[in-house]
Design an enzyme around this catalytic site. Structure first.
Site, PDB file in Angstrom:
ATOM      1  N   HIS A  15       0.856  -1.209   0.000  1.00 15.18           N
ATOM      2  CA  HIS A  15       0.000   0.000   0.000  1.00 15.18           C
ATOM      3  C   HIS A  15       0.882   1.245   0.000  1.00 15.18           C
ATOM      4  O   HIS A  15       1.411   1.633   1.047  1.00 15.18           O
ATOM      5  CB  HIS A  15      -0.912   0.003   1.236  1.00 15.18           C
ATOM      6  CG  HIS A  15      -1.929   1.103   1.261  1.00 15.18           C
ATOM      7  ND1 HIS A  15      -3.253   0.890   1.587  1.00 15.18           N
ATOM      8  CD2 HIS A  15      -1.828   2.441   1.022  1.00 15.18           C
ATOM      9  CE1 HIS A  15      -3.908   2.035   1.536  1.00 15.18           C
ATOM     10  NE2 HIS A  15      -3.068   2.995   1.207  1.00 15.18           N
ATOM     11  N   HIS A  17       1.375   5.449  -1.711  1.00  6.55           N
ATOM     12  CA  HIS A  17       0.962   6.594  -2.532  1.00  6.55           C
ATOM     13  C   HIS A  17       2.238   7.208  -3.088  1.00  6.55           C
ATOM     14  O   HIS A  17       3.010   7.819  -2.340  1.00  6.55           O
ATOM     15  CB  HIS A  17       0.198   7.616  -1.686  1.00  6.55           C
ATOM     16  CG  HIS A  17      -1.047   7.037  -1.081  1.00  6.55           C
ATOM     17  ND1 HIS A  17      -2.262   7.057  -1.718  1.00  6.55           N
ATOM     18  CD2 HIS A  17      -1.243   6.381   0.086  1.00  6.55           C
ATOM     19  CE1 HIS A  17      -3.162   6.446  -0.969  1.00  6.55           C
ATOM     20  NE2 HIS A  17      -2.569   6.023   0.132  1.00  6.55           N
ATOM     21  N   ARG A  19       2.250   9.398  -5.645  1.00  3.09           N
ATOM     22  CA  ARG A  19       1.976  10.736  -6.211  1.00  3.09           C
ATOM     23  C   ARG A  19       2.404  10.806  -7.673  1.00  3.09           C
ATOM     24  O   ARG A  19       2.544   9.800  -8.341  1.00  3.09           O
ATOM     25  CB  ARG A  19       2.653  11.836  -5.373  1.00  3.09           C
ATOM     26  CG  ARG A  19       2.395  11.759  -3.863  1.00  3.09           C
ATOM     27  CD  ARG A  19       0.939  11.680  -3.492  1.00  3.09           C
ATOM     28  NE  ARG A  19       0.722  11.914  -2.052  1.00  3.09           N
ATOM     29  CZ  ARG A  19      -0.347  11.503  -1.400  1.00  3.09           C
ATOM     30  NH1 ARG A  19      -1.304  10.816  -2.013  1.00  3.09           N
ATOM     31  NH2 ARG A  19      -0.494  11.784  -0.122  1.00  3.09           N
ATOM     32  N   ASN A  43      -5.160   7.216  -6.164  1.00  3.84           N
ATOM     33  CA  ASN A  43      -5.905   8.449  -5.843  1.00  3.84           C
ATOM     34  C   ASN A  43      -5.168   9.707  -6.281  1.00  3.84           C
ATOM     35  O   ASN A  43      -4.899  10.606  -5.491  1.00  3.84           O
ATOM     36  CB  ASN A  43      -6.264   8.499  -4.344  1.00  3.84           C
ATOM     37  CG  ASN A  43      -5.046   8.516  -3.432  1.00  3.84           C
ATOM     38  OD1 ASN A  43      -3.997   7.989  -3.771  1.00  3.84           O
ATOM     39  ND2 ASN A  43      -5.191   9.123  -2.262  1.00  3.84           N
ATOM     40  N   HIS A 136     -10.607   0.920   1.484  1.00  7.65           N
ATOM     41  CA  HIS A 136     -10.457   1.955   2.512  1.00  7.65           C
ATOM     42  C   HIS A 136     -11.680   1.821   3.415  1.00  7.65           C
ATOM     43  O   HIS A 136     -12.785   2.207   3.038  1.00  7.65           O
ATOM     44  CB  HIS A 136     -10.362   3.357   1.906  1.00  7.65           C
ATOM     45  CG  HIS A 136     -10.111   4.404   2.949  1.00  7.65           C
ATOM     46  ND1 HIS A 136      -8.905   5.049   3.105  1.00  7.65           N
ATOM     47  CD2 HIS A 136     -10.911   4.876   3.942  1.00  7.65           C
ATOM     48  CE1 HIS A 136      -8.967   5.874   4.140  1.00  7.65           C
ATOM     49  NE2 HIS A 136     -10.183   5.799   4.656  1.00  7.65           N
ATOM     50  N   HIS A 174      -4.797  -0.673   5.851  1.00  2.00           N
ATOM     51  CA  HIS A 174      -4.347   0.130   7.005  1.00  2.00           C
ATOM     52  C   HIS A 174      -5.279   0.030   8.214  1.00  2.00           C
ATOM     53  O   HIS A 174      -5.898   0.997   8.617  1.00  2.00           O
ATOM     54  CB  HIS A 174      -4.113   1.597   6.624  1.00  2.00           C
ATOM     55  CG  HIS A 174      -5.116   2.211   5.683  1.00  2.00           C
ATOM     56  ND1 HIS A 174      -6.466   2.158   5.867  1.00  2.00           N
ATOM     57  CD2 HIS A 174      -4.939   2.896   4.532  1.00  2.00           C
ATOM     58  CE1 HIS A 174      -7.066   2.798   4.879  1.00  2.00           C
ATOM     59  NE2 HIS A 174      -6.172   3.243   4.055  1.00  2.00           N
ATOM     60  N   HIS A 251       2.834  14.558   1.721  1.00  2.00           N
ATOM     61  CA  HIS A 251       2.267  15.865   1.356  1.00  2.00           C
ATOM     62  C   HIS A 251       3.359  16.882   1.636  1.00  2.00           C
ATOM     63  O   HIS A 251       4.177  16.679   2.535  1.00  2.00           O
ATOM     64  CB  HIS A 251       1.040  16.192   2.213  1.00  2.00           C
ATOM     65  CG  HIS A 251      -0.142  15.305   1.972  1.00  2.00           C
ATOM     66  ND1 HIS A 251      -1.050  15.511   0.966  1.00  2.00           N
ATOM     67  CD2 HIS A 251      -0.564  14.194   2.630  1.00  2.00           C
ATOM     68  CE1 HIS A 251      -1.982  14.581   1.001  1.00  2.00           C
ATOM     69  NE2 HIS A 251      -1.718  13.758   2.006  1.00  2.00           N
ATOM     70  N   ALA A 263      -4.194  14.767   5.384  1.00  2.00           N
ATOM     71  CA  ALA A 263      -3.978  13.466   6.029  1.00  2.00           C
ATOM     72  C   ALA A 263      -2.932  12.689   5.254  1.00  2.00           C
ATOM     73  O   ALA A 263      -3.025  12.564   4.034  1.00  2.00           O
ATOM     74  CB  ALA A 263      -5.287  12.689   6.064  1.00  2.00           C
TER      75      ALA A 263
HETATM   76  C1  NCD Z   1      -3.721   9.030   1.912  1.00  2.14           C
HETATM   77  C2  NCD Z   1      -3.267  10.081   0.899  1.00  2.14           C
HETATM   78  O1  NCD Z   1      -2.811  11.156   1.326  1.00  2.14           O
HETATM   79  O2  NCD Z   1      -3.337   9.808  -0.304  1.00  2.14           O
HETATM   80  N1  NCD Z   1      -3.753   9.632   3.208  1.00  2.14           N
HETATM   81  C3  NCD Z   1      -3.684   8.999   4.396  1.00  2.14           C
HETATM   82  O3  NCD Z   1      -3.816   9.650   5.420  1.00  2.14           O
HETATM   83  N2  NCD Z   1      -3.475   7.700   4.474  1.00  2.14           N
HETATM   84  C4  NCD Z   1      -5.030   8.462   1.504  1.00  2.14           C
HETATM   85  C5  NCD Z   1      -5.444   7.234   2.273  1.00  2.14           C
HETATM   86  O4  NCD Z   1      -4.840   6.173   2.153  1.00  2.14           O
HETATM   87  O5  NCD Z   1      -6.403   7.327   3.038  1.00  2.14           O
HETATM   88 ZN    ZN Z   2      -3.448   4.950   1.571  1.00  2.00          ZN
END
Ligand code: NCD
Ligand code: ZN
Length: 340
Positions: A15, A17, A19, A43, A136, A174, A251, A263
């Site tokens: 899992h 992200h 970007r 996402n 999710h 998660h 982020h 988040a």
């Molecule tokens: C994730 C994101 O920023 O893409 N954020 C997070 O807090 N985990 C999205 C997600 O997995 O919920």
């Molecule tokens: Zn995630």
């Protein structure tokens, strides 16, 4: 004798992200340094919903990491997902899985699913073809307390889903609660869960320690101590239902340290160090390899990786920033070091 070094089969991250654009170039090498493969969450804005979009995103990822890393692409499920198209993308080897974001649940989930019934035809097809469904698991009902959204999701959505789709491979992503750990442990073998490092290390006090702590904020939000302990027990239990998924979600510093902070926790830079410390503290170093390198591929039906990575017992301080981002454990001491 205390173990000074641990060599395990090369792990995967189920899992992440990664970007896009400059952020992708910055963060993806950290994931590729520690992991052979990763389930790449879709996402983006706009979300990855087509094979074409996934294919060019995959190319951009490999351009950032080099060819030794294998991104496993996921399809962002929307209300109008086409089951035939989804099945085609799976047959072609583009999709490893499809991801449910309940609309409004988290970062870039505006195009997500508004009613689980809308994707039942897609889930039927995924069940037939053996395609994994990543979830999710939070309700978005504003009347439900944010700390209860995972447990309520299990009661309202997941529990009926498991009854309705007895052969669909589902990953509750998660997990953060005692209820989730228990539900997955008790469910049939087609139901598994990923566990992040932050949900093993932090309870909700971390959000308010000496002031408001945006870098401890992710979704699902960290919970009470009893939940952290239950998730830790699940991770080190040796059960094949639980495996590594960092949910690294970078982020920019400005986006985190804001009146409305995003988040997501960027944990890719010290992910294995963070996890192995938990297994060490729980006296379960002998179960770390299975959690990091075996349970995930077996659940997804993929081969185990060749090659190994080594961690050594060596104290070091995590820097306050990595590439201008604030990493998980910033400024803290970690007791294991990844040596490649
Ligand atoms: C994730 C994101 O920023 O893409 N954020 C997070 O807090 N985990 C999205 C997600 O997995 O919920
Ligand atoms: Zn995630």
């Amino acid at each position: 004798m205390t173990l000074q070094s641990l060599t395990i089969r090369r792990p995967d991250d189920w899992h992440v992200h990664l970007r896009d654009g400059e952020m992708l170039k910055t963060v993806a090498p950290y994931t590729a340094r520690q992991f052979a493969r990763a389930i790449v969450m879709p996402n983006l804005v706009p979300p990855i919903t087509t094979v074409e979009a996934a294919s060019s995103y995959r190319d951009r990822i490999i351009a950032a990491t080099g060819p030794d890393f294998t991104p496993l692409m996921t399809c962002y499920l929307t209300n109008d997902v086409d089951p035939d198209g989804l099945a085609r993308g799976f047959a072609e080897g583009m999709w490893a899985a499809a991801k449910l974001y309940p609309a409004g649940a988290t970062t870039n989930s505006a195009s997500g699913v508004t009613d689980i019934r809308n994707i039942y035809p897609a889930l039927e097809r995924m069940q037939e073809i053996g395609m994994t469904f990543c979830i999710h698991g939070e309700v978005t009902d504003p009347d439900i307390d944010v700390f209860d959204r995972e447990a309520v999701f299990i009661d309202r959505i997941l529990s009926p889903l498991v009854d309705d789709f007895p052969a669909l491979k589902m990953v509750l992503e998660h997990i953060t609660t005692r209820q989730a750990a228990q539900f997955v442990a008790d469910a049939p073998a087609n139901v598994a869960a990923t566990i992040t490092p932050q949900h093993l290390h932090l309870n909700r006090n971390a959000l308010f320690k000496g002031g408001l702590r945006p870098h401890a904020y992710c979704l699902p939000v960290v919970k009470r101590e009893e939940h952290r302990l239950a998730v830790r027990q699940a991770a080190v239990s040796g059960s094949p239902k639980f495996f590594l998924g960092t949910d690294t979600a970078p982020h920019s510093r400005e986006a985190k340290e804001s009146a409305c902070g995003c988040a997501g926790i960027f944990n890719a830079s010290y992910a294995l160090e963070s996890y192995v410390q938990v297994f060490d503290d729980e006296g379960a170093l002998d179960r770390f390899e299975a959690f990091a390198s075996e349970h995930g591929p077996r659940f997804y039906g993929l081969p185990l990786n060749e090659g190994t990575v080594t961690l050594v017992r060596a104290e070091h301080q995590v820097p306050e920033t990595v590439e201008g981002l604030v990493p998980f454990h910033a400024g803290e001491m970690l007791r294991w070091r990844f040596v490649g």
